[in-house]
Design a protein around this motif. Structure first.
Motif, PDB file in Angstrom:
ATOM      1  N   UNK A   1      -9.529   1.941  14.347  1.00 24.05           N
ATOM      2  CA  UNK A   1      -9.701   1.162  15.932  1.00 24.05           C
ATOM      3  C   UNK A   1      -9.382  -0.464  15.534  1.00 24.05           C
ATOM      4  N   UNK A   2      -8.148  -0.849  16.169  1.00 23.71           N
ATOM      5  CA  UNK A   2      -8.230  -2.233  16.173  1.00 23.71           C
ATOM      6  C   UNK A   2      -6.913  -2.239  15.334  1.00 23.71           C
ATOM      7  N   UNK A   3      -6.483  -1.386  14.664  1.00 23.52           N
ATOM      8  CA  UNK A   3      -5.450  -1.530  13.663  1.00 23.52           C
ATOM      9  C   UNK A   3      -5.714  -1.728  12.326  1.00 23.52           C
ATOM     10  N   UNK A   4      -4.419  -1.860  11.593  1.00 21.97           N
ATOM     11  CA  UNK A   4      -4.716  -2.313   9.928  1.00 21.97           C
ATOM     12  C   UNK A   4      -5.123  -3.662   9.828  1.00 21.97           C
ATOM     13  N   UNK A   5      -4.950  -4.690  10.517  1.00 26.40           N
ATOM     14  CA  UNK A   5      -5.703  -6.038  10.113  1.00 26.40           C
ATOM     15  C   UNK A   5      -7.255  -6.069  10.474  1.00 26.40           C
ATOM     16  N   UNK A   6      -7.527  -5.379  11.630  1.00 24.47           N
ATOM     17  CA  UNK A   6      -8.956  -5.358  11.662  1.00 24.47           C
ATOM     18  C   UNK A   6      -9.749  -4.504  10.667  1.00 24.47           C
ATOM     19  N   UNK A   7      -8.928  -3.209  10.209  1.00 24.16           N
ATOM     20  CA  UNK A   7      -9.783  -2.380   9.505  1.00 24.16           C
ATOM     21  C   UNK A   7      -9.755  -3.185   8.046  1.00 24.16           C
TER      22      UNK A   7
ATOM     23  N   UNK B   1       0.951  -1.218  -0.064  1.00 24.25           N
ATOM     24  CA  UNK B   1      -0.088  -0.069   0.006  1.00 24.25           C
ATOM     25  C   UNK B   1       1.120   1.325  -0.002  1.00 24.25           C
ATOM     26  N   UNK B   2       0.227   2.111  -0.368  1.00 18.96           N
ATOM     27  CA  UNK B   2       0.930   3.700  -0.291  1.00 18.96           C
ATOM     28  C   UNK B   2       1.181   4.039   1.152  1.00 18.96           C
ATOM     29  N   UNK B   3       1.993   4.972   1.481  1.00 21.90           N
ATOM     30  CA  UNK B   3       2.208   5.552   2.924  1.00 21.90           C
ATOM     31  C   UNK B   3       0.886   5.921   3.451  1.00 21.90           C
ATOM     32  N   UNK B   4       0.065   6.814   2.776  1.00 22.66           N
ATOM     33  CA  UNK B   4      -1.179   7.461   3.122  1.00 22.66           C
ATOM     34  C   UNK B   4      -2.140   6.175   3.513  1.00 22.66           C
ATOM     35  N   UNK B   5      -2.047   5.138   2.942  1.00 16.25           N
ATOM     36  CA  UNK B   5      -3.015   4.087   3.141  1.00 16.25           C
ATOM     37  C   UNK B   5      -2.480   3.514   4.629  1.00 16.25           C
ATOM     38  N   UNK B   6      -1.297   3.268   4.675  1.00 16.13           N
ATOM     39  CA  UNK B   6      -0.777   2.680   6.037  1.00 16.13           C
ATOM     40  C   UNK B   6      -1.085   3.381   7.158  1.00 16.13           C
ATOM     41  N   UNK B   7      -0.981   4.833   6.870  1.00 16.83           N
ATOM     42  CA  UNK B   7      -1.427   5.801   7.912  1.00 16.83           C
ATOM     43  C   UNK B   7      -2.624   5.722   8.376  1.00 16.83           C
TER      44      UNK B   7
END
Length: 183
Positions: free
Chosen positions: A98-104, A86-92
């Protein structure tokens, strides 16, 4: 969902689970070694099974017999780690959820699956019907008209063309295509 099915020529000789169909095919070949059998999966794809040995041997090869126990950890829950770019803005954005990247990401994927469920199911049914018909009826009169009707969403035209073919082929084809014409 359509079952696995085995055909000898234009006659369906068995339908059901993988193991049931494989054992039925093996029994038919024991009766008539020269028989030409075609086995199809629920997605209309032609499949080959290794029919050597007894039903227990077939079950083990098909993954339906007793297997070694799995190790500990998350794979038991069906979790699979894979790389995502992913692009940096996506990771941000993901990190701020809530719950972090995996949950989202899981929530986004589930929402997308729900939104596309109907069209995906119709497309899968249409593709399964076409794959099966190509093998079993690709050289029969009306195949091209049936294909046009299938891809145009013309249930009446599709059913009319399929009705001209042998009963077992037409019945299985109708079963595969049933969801292709849902609204």
């Amino acid at each position: 969902m359509a079952p696995y099915v085995v055909f000898e020529g234009e006659r369906r000789i068995a339908a059901g689970g993988k193991l049931d169909v494989a054992v039925a095919a093996q029994a038919r070949l024991a009766e008539a070694p020269e028989a030409s059998l075609l086995i199809f999966d629920p997605e209309g794809r032609q499949v080959d099974f290794d029919l050597r040995g007894g039903p227990w041997d077939i079950a083990l090869r098909l993954g339906e017999g007793d297997a070694a126990p799995r190790g500990r950890g998350r794979p038991k829950l069906g979790v699979t780690a894979r790389e995502v770019t992913l692009l940096p803005r996506h990771w941000e954005w993901l990190a701020a959820q809530p719950g972090g990247a995996s949950v989202a990401l899981r929530k986004l994927v589930e929402a997308a699956r729900r939104d596309s469920e109907g069209p995906d199911r119709r497309r899968a049914a249409r593709d399964a019907a076409y794959r099966f018909a190509s093998v079993m009826a690709g050289d029969r009169p009306g195949f091209e008209d049936m294909s046009r009707a299938l891809f145009a969403g013309d249930a009446e035209g599709f059913l009319a063309r399929a009705a001209e073919w042998p009963t077992d082929i037409a019945d299985h084809l109708r079963g595969l295509a049933a969801e292709a014409f849902e609204p």
